[in-house]
Design an enzyme around this catalytic site. Structure first.
Site, PDB file in Angstrom:
ATOM      1  N   GLU A   1     -16.787   5.102  -0.624  1.00  0.00           N
ATOM      2  CA  GLU A   1     -15.726   5.083  -1.637  1.00  0.00           C
ATOM      3  C   GLU A   1     -14.479   4.407  -1.073  1.00  0.00           C
ATOM      4  O   GLU A   1     -14.266   4.387   0.145  1.00  0.00           O
ATOM      5  CB  GLU A   1     -15.448   6.536  -2.057  1.00  0.00           C
ATOM      6  CG  GLU A   1     -14.348   6.766  -3.047  1.00  0.00           C
ATOM      7  CD  GLU A   1     -14.537   6.120  -4.408  1.00  0.00           C
ATOM      8  OE1 GLU A   1     -14.695   4.902  -4.461  1.00  0.00           O
ATOM      9  OE2 GLU A   1     -14.462   6.855  -5.418  1.00  0.00           O
ATOM     10  N   ASP A   2     -13.653   3.852  -1.956  1.00  0.00           N
ATOM     11  CA  ASP A   2     -12.422   3.198  -1.504  1.00  0.00           C
ATOM     12  C   ASP A   2     -11.347   4.213  -1.168  1.00  0.00           C
ATOM     13  O   ASP A   2     -10.729   4.160  -0.108  1.00  0.00           O
ATOM     14  CB  ASP A   2     -11.902   2.188  -2.551  1.00  0.00           C
ATOM     15  CG  ASP A   2     -11.728   2.791  -3.945  1.00  0.00           C
ATOM     16  OD1 ASP A   2     -12.150   3.953  -4.176  1.00  0.00           O
ATOM     17  OD2 ASP A   2     -11.170   2.097  -4.818  1.00  0.00           O
ATOM     18  N   ILE A   3     -11.112   5.141  -2.105  1.00  0.00           N
ATOM     19  CA  ILE A   3     -10.010   6.084  -1.892  1.00  0.00           C
ATOM     20  C   ILE A   3     -10.301   7.409  -2.597  1.00  0.00           C
ATOM     21  O   ILE A   3     -10.920   7.431  -3.657  1.00  0.00           O
ATOM     22  CB  ILE A   3      -8.671   5.479  -2.398  1.00  0.00           C
ATOM     23  CG1 ILE A   3      -7.467   6.350  -2.001  1.00  0.00           C
ATOM     24  CG2 ILE A   3      -8.697   5.231  -3.901  1.00  0.00           C
ATOM     25  CD1 ILE A   3      -6.117   5.635  -2.158  1.00  0.00           C
TER      26      ILE A   3
ATOM     27  N   ASP B   1      -8.253  10.469  -4.148  1.00  0.00           N
ATOM     28  CA  ASP B   1      -6.896  10.792  -4.586  1.00  0.00           C
ATOM     29  C   ASP B   1      -6.838  12.284  -4.923  1.00  0.00           C
ATOM     30  O   ASP B   1      -6.559  13.104  -4.049  1.00  0.00           O
ATOM     31  CB  ASP B   1      -6.574   9.876  -5.785  1.00  0.00           C
ATOM     32  CG  ASP B   1      -5.169  10.041  -6.322  1.00  0.00           C
ATOM     33  OD1 ASP B   1      -4.445  10.922  -5.858  1.00  0.00           O
ATOM     34  OD2 ASP B   1      -4.786   9.275  -7.231  1.00  0.00           O
TER      35      ASP B   1
ATOM     36  N   LYS C   1     -15.620  -0.148  -8.981  1.00  0.00           N
ATOM     37  CA  LYS C   1     -15.608  -1.420  -8.298  1.00  0.00           C
ATOM     38  C   LYS C   1     -14.918  -1.304  -6.943  1.00  0.00           C
ATOM     39  O   LYS C   1     -15.101  -2.128  -6.061  1.00  0.00           O
ATOM     40  CB  LYS C   1     -14.844  -2.468  -9.136  1.00  0.00           C
ATOM     41  CG  LYS C   1     -15.388  -2.678 -10.519  1.00  0.00           C
ATOM     42  CD  LYS C   1     -14.425  -3.634 -11.286  1.00  0.00           C
ATOM     43  CE  LYS C   1     -14.748  -3.610 -12.751  1.00  0.00           C
ATOM     44  NZ  LYS C   1     -13.685  -4.299 -13.530  1.00  0.00           N
TER      45      LYS C   1
ATOM     46  N   LYS D   1      -5.573  10.201  -0.080  1.00  0.00           N
ATOM     47  CA  LYS D   1      -4.191  10.641  -0.302  1.00  0.00           C
ATOM     48  C   LYS D   1      -4.173  12.153  -0.137  1.00  0.00           C
ATOM     49  O   LYS D   1      -4.417  12.894  -1.088  1.00  0.00           O
ATOM     50  CB  LYS D   1      -3.728  10.276  -1.716  1.00  0.00           C
ATOM     51  CG  LYS D   1      -3.540   8.812  -1.960  1.00  0.00           C
ATOM     52  CD  LYS D   1      -2.977   8.594  -3.354  1.00  0.00           C
ATOM     53  CE  LYS D   1      -3.130   7.154  -3.777  1.00  0.00           C
ATOM     54  NZ  LYS D   1      -2.869   6.973  -5.213  1.00  0.00           N
TER      55      LYS D   1
ATOM     56  N   GLY E   1      -9.563  13.914  -5.813  1.00  0.00           N
ATOM     57  CA  GLY E   1     -10.852  14.433  -5.360  1.00  0.00           C
ATOM     58  C   GLY E   1     -11.797  14.774  -6.512  1.00  0.00           C
ATOM     59  O   GLY E   1     -12.953  15.093  -6.294  1.00  0.00           O
TER      60      GLY E   1
ATOM     61  N   ASP F   1      -7.254  -1.650  -7.044  1.00  0.00           N
ATOM     62  CA  ASP F   1      -6.571  -2.468  -8.045  1.00  0.00           C
ATOM     63  C   ASP F   1      -5.355  -1.792  -8.663  1.00  0.00           C
ATOM     64  O   ASP F   1      -5.189  -0.577  -8.599  1.00  0.00           O
ATOM     65  CB  ASP F   1      -7.544  -2.784  -9.185  1.00  0.00           C
ATOM     66  CG  ASP F   1      -7.880  -1.536 -10.006  1.00  0.00           C
ATOM     67  OD1 ASP F   1      -8.300  -0.524  -9.397  1.00  0.00           O
ATOM     68  OD2 ASP F   1      -7.688  -1.552 -11.227  1.00  0.00           O
TER      69      ASP F   1
ATOM     70  N   THR G   1     -13.198  12.803  -8.783  1.00  0.00           N
ATOM     71  CA  THR G   1     -14.319  11.873  -8.877  1.00  0.00           C
ATOM     72  C   THR G   1     -15.388  12.222  -7.841  1.00  0.00           C
ATOM     73  O   THR G   1     -16.573  12.319  -8.164  1.00  0.00           O
ATOM     74  CB  THR G   1     -13.838  10.413  -8.631  1.00  0.00           C
ATOM     75  OG1 THR G   1     -12.774  10.134  -9.529  1.00  0.00           O
ATOM     76  CG2 THR G   1     -14.950   9.417  -8.817  1.00  0.00           C
TER      77      THR G   1
HETATM   78  P1  IMP Z   1      -9.659  10.789  -7.821  1.00  0.00           P
HETATM   79  O1  IMP Z   1     -10.733  11.249  -8.753  1.00  0.00           O
HETATM   80  O2  IMP Z   1      -8.287  11.214  -8.299  1.00  0.00           O
HETATM   81  O3  IMP Z   1      -9.892  11.182  -6.392  1.00  0.00           O
HETATM   82  O4  IMP Z   1      -9.597   9.232  -7.944  1.00  0.00           O
HETATM   83  C1  IMP Z   1     -10.468   8.447  -7.308  1.00  0.00           C
HETATM   84  C2  IMP Z   1     -10.511   7.056  -7.905  1.00  0.00           C
HETATM   85  O5  IMP Z   1      -9.282   6.635  -8.513  1.00  0.00           O
HETATM   86  C3  IMP Z   1     -10.778   6.100  -6.786  1.00  0.00           C
HETATM   87  O6  IMP Z   1     -12.140   5.854  -6.688  1.00  0.00           O
HETATM   88  C4  IMP Z   1      -9.987   4.880  -7.182  1.00  0.00           C
HETATM   89  O7  IMP Z   1     -10.841   4.007  -7.886  1.00  0.00           O
HETATM   90  C5  IMP Z   1      -8.908   5.352  -8.097  1.00  0.00           C
HETATM   91  N1  IMP Z   1      -7.607   5.431  -7.381  1.00  0.00           N
HETATM   92  C6  IMP Z   1      -6.960   6.541  -6.959  1.00  0.00           C
HETATM   93  N2  IMP Z   1      -5.810   6.250  -6.357  1.00  0.00           N
HETATM   94  C7  IMP Z   1      -5.711   4.906  -6.357  1.00  0.00           C
HETATM   95  C8  IMP Z   1      -4.725   3.970  -5.862  1.00  0.00           C
HETATM   96  O8  IMP Z   1      -3.684   4.322  -5.280  1.00  0.00           O
HETATM   97  N3  IMP Z   1      -4.991   2.650  -6.073  1.00  0.00           N
HETATM   98  C9  IMP Z   1      -6.106   2.213  -6.691  1.00  0.00           C
HETATM   99  N4  IMP Z   1      -7.052   3.036  -7.171  1.00  0.00           N
HETATM  100  C10 IMP Z   1      -6.858   4.376  -7.013  1.00  0.00           C
HETATM  101 MG    MG Z   2     -13.074   4.098  -6.865  1.00  0.00          MG
END
Ligand code: IMP
Ligand code: MG
Length: 180
Positions: free
Chosen positions: A104-106, A108, A48, A136, A110, A164, A112
Site C-alpha cells: 500500500e502507498d499510505i 491514513d 492506484k 500518518k 486505517g 495523488d 481501508t
Molecule cells: P485510510 O483508509 O484513511 O487509511 O486511507 C487510505 C487511502 O487513502 C490510501 O490508500 C490513499 O490512497 C488515500 N490517502 C490517504 N492519505 C493520503 C494522502 O495524504 N495523499 C494521497 N492519498 C492519501
Molecule cells: Mg491507496
C-alpha cells in the site's frame, strides 16, 4: 536538483527525495527477502496509489513471488474519510494457502487496510502481512499491524510516488506535502 527547478506551485515541502525513497525501498526489500527466504509470496498491490512503490519493491525481491492488484474506493477525490470502503477491482488469484503481502502507498485512518485485511483473511491464506510505504500515525483510527513500514509522515496531504491530489501530481518521483 532538476526536480526542484520546475516544482509545481501546489507543492509545499519535499519530505523524501528520490534517493531517500530508493534507499528505504531497498531496506524494506532486504527485510522481506530475509523473512520469506525459501517461501513463495503473492504480492498484492493496491491501486492506484501503490503502483510506483510496488514496482520498485518487486524489482528488488529475490524470493519467488507473483503479483496481483486490487482497487478499492475509500473517499475518491475528497480528503476526509468516512470509513466506508468498497472493492472496485478484485484480485484474480486464489489466495488459499498462499503467503500474501499487501503493498500500500499510505495508511491514513486505517479504515481501508482494516477492511482489506478482514476480507483477505476470510479467504484462508497461509499468512497476510502489510507493507505500507507511508503512515500518518496521528490520524490512525484503526489499529492495523504494519509489518513493513517505509516512513511515518505528518498529518498533511501527501503527493508523489503514487500519491495523488485529486488524481494529479501522482507521478512525481519524490514525496511532498501540498499547500493548504
Ligand atoms: P485510510 O483508509 O484513511 O487509511 O486511507 C487510505 C487511502 O487513502 C490510501 O490508500 C490513499 O490512497 C488515500 N490517502 C490517504 N492519505 C493520503 C494522502 O495524504 N495523499 C494521497 N492519498 C492519501
Ligand atoms: Mg491507496
Amino acid at each position: 536538483m532538476d526536480q526542484i527547478k520546475n516544482l509545481d506551485p501546489r507543492i509545499d515541502r519535499i519530505l523524501y527525495s528520490e534517493e531517500q525513497i530508493n534507499e528505504r525501498v531497498k531496506e524494506l526489500a532486504d527485510q522481506i527477502n530475509q523473512d520469506y527466504f525459501g517461501k513463495k509470496l503473492l504480492v498484492i498491490g493496491i491501486l492506484k496509489g501503490a503502483f510506483m512503490f510496488m514496482s520498485d519493491l518487486c524489482k528488488r525481491l529475490e524470493v519467488n513471488h507473483r503479483v496481483d492488484f486490487m482497487a478499492l474506493s475509500s473517499y475518491g477525490d475528497k480528503s476526509v474519510s468516512n470509513g466506508s470502503v468498497g472493492i472496485v477491482m478484485d484480485i484474480r488469484s486464489d489466495i488459499n494457502d498462499k503467503n500474501v503481502l499487501i503493498v500500500e502507498d499510505i495508511i491514513d485512518t486505517g479504515y481501508t487496510m482494516d477492511f482489506l485485511l478482514n476480507l483477505l483473511k476470510s479467504r484462508n491464506p497461509t499468512s497476510v502481512e502489510i507493507c505500507s510505504f507511508l503512515r500518518k500515525k496521528e490520524s490512525l483510527k484503526k489499529d492495523v499491524p504494519i509489518k513493513y513500514l517505509g516512513f511515518d509522515v505528518p498529518n498533511y496531504w501527501i503527493v508523489g510516488y503514487g500519491l495523488d491530489l485529486a488524481e494529479e501530481l501522482r507521478t512525481l518521483p519524490f514525496i511532498a506535502t501540498v499547500k493548504k
